[in-house]
Design a protein around this motif. Structure first.
Motif, PDB file in Angstrom:
ATOM      1  N   ASN A 187     -16.722   1.315   3.806  1.00 56.02           N
ATOM      2  CA  ASN A 187     -15.503   0.714   4.360  1.00 56.02           C
ATOM      3  C   ASN A 187     -15.805  -0.445   5.320  1.00 56.02           C
ATOM      4  O   ASN A 187     -15.192  -0.572   6.380  1.00 56.02           O
ATOM      5  CB  ASN A 187     -14.639   1.771   5.055  1.00 56.02           C
ATOM      6  N   ALA A 188     -16.758  -1.276   4.919  1.00 52.00           N
ATOM      7  CA  ALA A 188     -17.004  -2.542   5.619  1.00 52.00           C
ATOM      8  C   ALA A 188     -16.212  -3.617   4.881  1.00 52.00           C
ATOM      9  O   ALA A 188     -16.428  -3.841   3.685  1.00 52.00           O
ATOM     10  CB  ALA A 188     -18.492  -2.886   5.622  1.00 52.00           C
ATOM     11  N   LEU A 189     -15.293  -4.276   5.576  1.00 52.67           N
ATOM     12  CA  LEU A 189     -14.362  -5.186   4.909  1.00 52.67           C
ATOM     13  C   LEU A 189     -14.849  -6.634   4.919  1.00 52.67           C
ATOM     14  O   LEU A 189     -15.445  -7.107   5.892  1.00 52.67           O
ATOM     15  CB  LEU A 189     -12.992  -5.115   5.584  1.00 52.67           C
ATOM     16  N   THR A 190     -14.567  -7.321   3.827  1.00 56.47           N
ATOM     17  CA  THR A 190     -14.764  -8.764   3.756  1.00 56.47           C
ATOM     18  C   THR A 190     -13.642  -9.460   4.515  1.00 56.47           C
ATOM     19  O   THR A 190     -12.660  -8.823   4.932  1.00 56.47           O
ATOM     20  CB  THR A 190     -14.730  -9.223   2.295  1.00 56.47           C
ATOM     21  N   ALA A 191     -13.744 -10.763   4.659  1.00 55.06           N
ATOM     22  CA  ALA A 191     -12.670 -11.521   5.300  1.00 55.06           C
ATOM     23  C   ALA A 191     -11.359 -11.306   4.559  1.00 55.06           C
ATOM     24  O   ALA A 191     -10.302 -11.075   5.171  1.00 55.06           O
ATOM     25  CB  ALA A 191     -13.026 -13.007   5.345  1.00 55.06           C
ATOM     26  N   ASP A 192     -11.407 -11.348   3.228  1.00 53.06           N
ATOM     27  CA  ASP A 192     -10.206 -11.122   2.436  1.00 53.06           C
ATOM     28  C   ASP A 192      -9.649  -9.725   2.667  1.00 53.06           C
ATOM     29  O   ASP A 192      -8.428  -9.529   2.741  1.00 53.06           O
ATOM     30  CB  ASP A 192     -10.515 -11.312   0.950  1.00 53.06           C
ATOM     31  N   GLY A 193     -10.535  -8.747   2.798  1.00 55.42           N
ATOM     32  CA  GLY A 193     -10.100  -7.381   3.051  1.00 55.42           C
ATOM     33  C   GLY A 193      -9.366  -7.238   4.375  1.00 55.42           C
ATOM     34  O   GLY A 193      -8.340  -6.555   4.458  1.00 55.42           O
ATOM     35  N   TRP A 194      -9.865  -7.904   5.416  1.00 59.35           N
ATOM     36  CA  TRP A 194      -9.185  -7.857   6.717  1.00 59.35           C
ATOM     37  C   TRP A 194      -7.815  -8.512   6.628  1.00 59.35           C
ATOM     38  O   TRP A 194      -6.835  -7.996   7.189  1.00 59.35           O
ATOM     39  CB  TRP A 194     -10.035  -8.530   7.791  1.00 59.35           C
ATOM     40  N   HIS A 195      -7.727  -9.629   5.928  1.00 56.23           N
ATOM     41  CA  HIS A 195      -6.427 -10.289   5.775  1.00 56.23           C
ATOM     42  C   HIS A 195      -5.462  -9.420   4.960  1.00 56.23           C
ATOM     43  O   HIS A 195      -4.262  -9.356   5.271  1.00 56.23           O
ATOM     44  CB  HIS A 195      -6.597 -11.646   5.104  1.00 56.23           C
ATOM     45  N   ARG A 196      -5.963  -8.761   3.931  1.00 61.42           N
ATOM     46  CA  ARG A 196      -5.107  -7.888   3.130  1.00 61.42           C
ATOM     47  C   ARG A 196      -4.627  -6.693   3.938  1.00 61.42           C
ATOM     48  O   ARG A 196      -3.475  -6.252   3.798  1.00 61.42           O
ATOM     49  CB  ARG A 196      -5.860  -7.431   1.881  1.00 61.42           C
ATOM     50  N   LEU A 197      -5.489  -6.159   4.771  1.00 62.87           N
ATOM     51  CA  LEU A 197      -5.073  -5.050   5.627  1.00 62.87           C
ATOM     52  C   LEU A 197      -3.992  -5.505   6.605  1.00 62.87           C
ATOM     53  O   LEU A 197      -2.995  -4.803   6.820  1.00 62.87           O
ATOM     54  CB  LEU A 197      -6.276  -4.491   6.377  1.00 62.87           C
ATOM     55  N   ALA A 198      -4.182  -6.698   7.194  1.00 64.15           N
ATOM     56  CA  ALA A 198      -3.170  -7.244   8.108  1.00 64.15           C
ATOM     57  C   ALA A 198      -1.830  -7.381   7.394  1.00 64.15           C
ATOM     58  O   ALA A 198      -0.775  -7.005   7.933  1.00 64.15           O
ATOM     59  CB  ALA A 198      -3.624  -8.597   8.654  1.00 64.15           C
ATOM     60  N   ALA A 199      -1.862  -7.892   6.163  1.00 60.30           N
ATOM     61  CA  ALA A 199      -0.626  -8.088   5.405  1.00 60.30           C
ATOM     62  C   ALA A 199       0.057  -6.760   5.104  1.00 60.30           C
ATOM     63  O   ALA A 199       1.294  -6.654   5.153  1.00 60.30           O
ATOM     64  CB  ALA A 199      -0.921  -8.840   4.107  1.00 60.30           C
ATOM     65  N   ALA A 200      -0.738  -5.726   4.810  1.00 59.30           N
ATOM     66  CA  ALA A 200      -0.169  -4.415   4.505  1.00 59.30           C
ATOM     67  C   ALA A 200       0.517  -3.819   5.729  1.00 59.30           C
ATOM     68  O   ALA A 200       1.616  -3.248   5.633  1.00 59.30           O
ATOM     69  CB  ALA A 200      -1.255  -3.469   4.002  1.00 59.30           C
ATOM     70  N   VAL A 201      -0.111  -3.947   6.891  1.00 62.50           N
ATOM     71  CA  VAL A 201       0.483  -3.419   8.121  1.00 62.50           C
ATOM     72  C   VAL A 201       1.742  -4.205   8.483  1.00 62.50           C
ATOM     73  O   VAL A 201       2.771  -3.629   8.865  1.00 62.50           O
ATOM     74  CB  VAL A 201      -0.529  -3.454   9.279  1.00 62.50           C
ATOM     75  N   GLU A 202       1.676  -5.526   8.343  1.00 57.75           N
ATOM     76  CA  GLU A 202       2.850  -6.350   8.656  1.00 57.75           C
ATOM     77  C   GLU A 202       4.021  -6.008   7.735  1.00 57.75           C
ATOM     78  O   GLU A 202       5.169  -5.912   8.181  1.00 57.75           O
ATOM     79  CB  GLU A 202       2.490  -7.831   8.541  1.00 57.75           C
ATOM     80  N   ALA A 203       3.739  -5.817   6.447  1.00 60.77           N
ATOM     81  CA  ALA A 203       4.795  -5.490   5.499  1.00 60.77           C
ATOM     82  C   ALA A 203       5.413  -4.129   5.813  1.00 60.77           C
ATOM     83  O   ALA A 203       6.640  -3.947   5.748  1.00 60.77           O
ATOM     84  CB  ALA A 203       4.251  -5.501   4.072  1.00 60.77           C
ATOM     85  N   ALA A 204       4.569  -3.162   6.157  1.00 60.46           N
ATOM     86  CA  ALA A 204       5.079  -1.829   6.495  1.00 60.46           C
ATOM     87  C   ALA A 204       5.964  -1.893   7.734  1.00 60.46           C
ATOM     88  O   ALA A 204       7.047  -1.302   7.771  1.00 60.46           O
ATOM     89  CB  ALA A 204       3.919  -0.861   6.716  1.00 60.46           C
ATOM     90  N   GLY A 205       5.510  -2.624   8.744  1.00 65.77           N
ATOM     91  CA  GLY A 205       6.288  -2.715   9.977  1.00 65.77           C
ATOM     92  C   GLY A 205       7.596  -3.459   9.806  1.00 65.77           C
ATOM     93  O   GLY A 205       8.579  -3.171  10.503  1.00 65.77           O
ATOM     94  N   ALA A 206       7.626  -4.406   8.876  1.00 65.14           N
ATOM     95  CA  ALA A 206       8.832  -5.206   8.655  1.00 65.14           C
ATOM     96  C   ALA A 206       9.874  -4.469   7.826  1.00 65.14           C
ATOM     97  O   ALA A 206      11.042  -4.848   7.825  1.00 65.14           O
ATOM     98  CB  ALA A 206       8.471  -6.515   7.965  1.00 65.14           C
ATOM     99  N   ALA A 207       9.478  -3.416   7.120  1.00 61.02           N
ATOM    100  CA  ALA A 207      10.415  -2.685   6.264  1.00 61.02           C
ATOM    101  C   ALA A 207      11.361  -1.840   7.122  1.00 61.02           C
ATOM    102  O   ALA A 207      10.896  -1.037   7.938  1.00 61.02           O
ATOM    103  CB  ALA A 207       9.644  -1.795   5.298  1.00 61.02           C
TER     104      ALA A 207
END
Length: 254
Positions: free
Chosen positions: A23-43
């Motif tokens: 579970n070591a994330l690439t730059a893309d992985g960190w951005h995807r995680l950020a997007a997932a959290v933002e989407a969940a919080g916005a729902a």
């Protein structure tokens, strides 16, 4: 690498990270995680967020091999990705419960330290190996988990702290057997989700507003020193030694 989101009937959005082997994330992985959290919080239906990971450890931090392959440009992008993910957890309108098992290193500390509530398995431990990797960062978030002098000792020596220690400090709410971690975290998230969502979201906003230090600005300040170490060669020297010696889960970066 997979980041999945499932919405439970009680309004808990469960976000799971599954990036073998550690579970070591690439730059893309960190951005995807950020997007997932933002989407969940916005729902509107989301009343609480559970952030967890598959595998034997919560997070080994940054994929250091990606940084070494990509040089300065990769370092800038992974810095931005980490900052985005930590900020998304901290600023999520709904409270975030982090469920931590095994190793929680570097960027993992950034995630846990940004969360509202932390539960941990009995085998969990927290560490910042950054000094050994020619980097700095997430001391901002470590300082939200342990007292100041211990945080300094952990940064300088890279020594870990156990879930039991953090429970004694009050920063980990519960320590449970590994097999019960997800269930216990869902119970706590469910307790939050059962409250009036408008009141809980205002409570989250008010608690962030009275924080003495804004972790988003503080962390970006730390990252400047990582970039400086990269420019003067110290970062590359230590990361080259790490990559050449073979990856190990006790070697995350954030």
């Amino acid at each position: 690498m997979e980041i999945s989101t499932a919405l439970h009937p009680d309004g808990t959005a469960e976000i799971a990270v599954d990036a073998p082997p550690v579970n070591a994330l690439t730059a893309d992985g960190w951005h995807r995680l950020a997007a997932a959290v933002e989407a969940a919080g916005a729902a509107p239906r989301t009343r609480a967020v559970l952030l967890r990971a598959e595998g034997r450890g919560f997070s080994a931090g940054v994929d250091i091999k990606e940084v070494q392959r990509g040089g300065g440009a990769a370092l800038v992008e992974v810095n931005r990705g980490c900052a985005a993910a930590f900020a998304a957890v901290y600023a999520c309108p709904a409270p975030v419960v982090a469920a931590v098992q095994g190793y929680c290193l570097g960027g993992g500390v950034g995630l846990a330290g940004s969360a509202d509530v932390v539960l941990a398995a009995e085998d969990a431990y927290f560490a910042l190996p950054e000094v050994d990797r020619g980097a700095l960062g997430a001391a901002t978030h470590l300082s939200r988990l342990v007292p100041g002098h211990l945080a300094r000792a952990m940064v300088y020596t890279c020594r870990p702290a156990t879930a039991a220690q953090l429970h004694a400090f009050g920063s980990v709410l519960e320590v449970v057997p590994p097999g019960r971690l997800r269930e216990a975290a869902l119970e706590v998230a469910g307790d939050i989700a059962a409250k009036d969502p408008e009141v809980v979201r205002r409570a989250k906003e008010s608690l962030n507003g009275i924080d003495p230090v804004d972790p988003r600005r503080s962390y970006r300040f730390e990252q400047g020193f990582t970039f400086e170490l990269g420019l003067n060669g110290a970062g590359d020297r230590l990361r080259d030694a790490f990559v050449g010696g073979g990856a190990h889960p006790d070697s995350g970066e954030g």
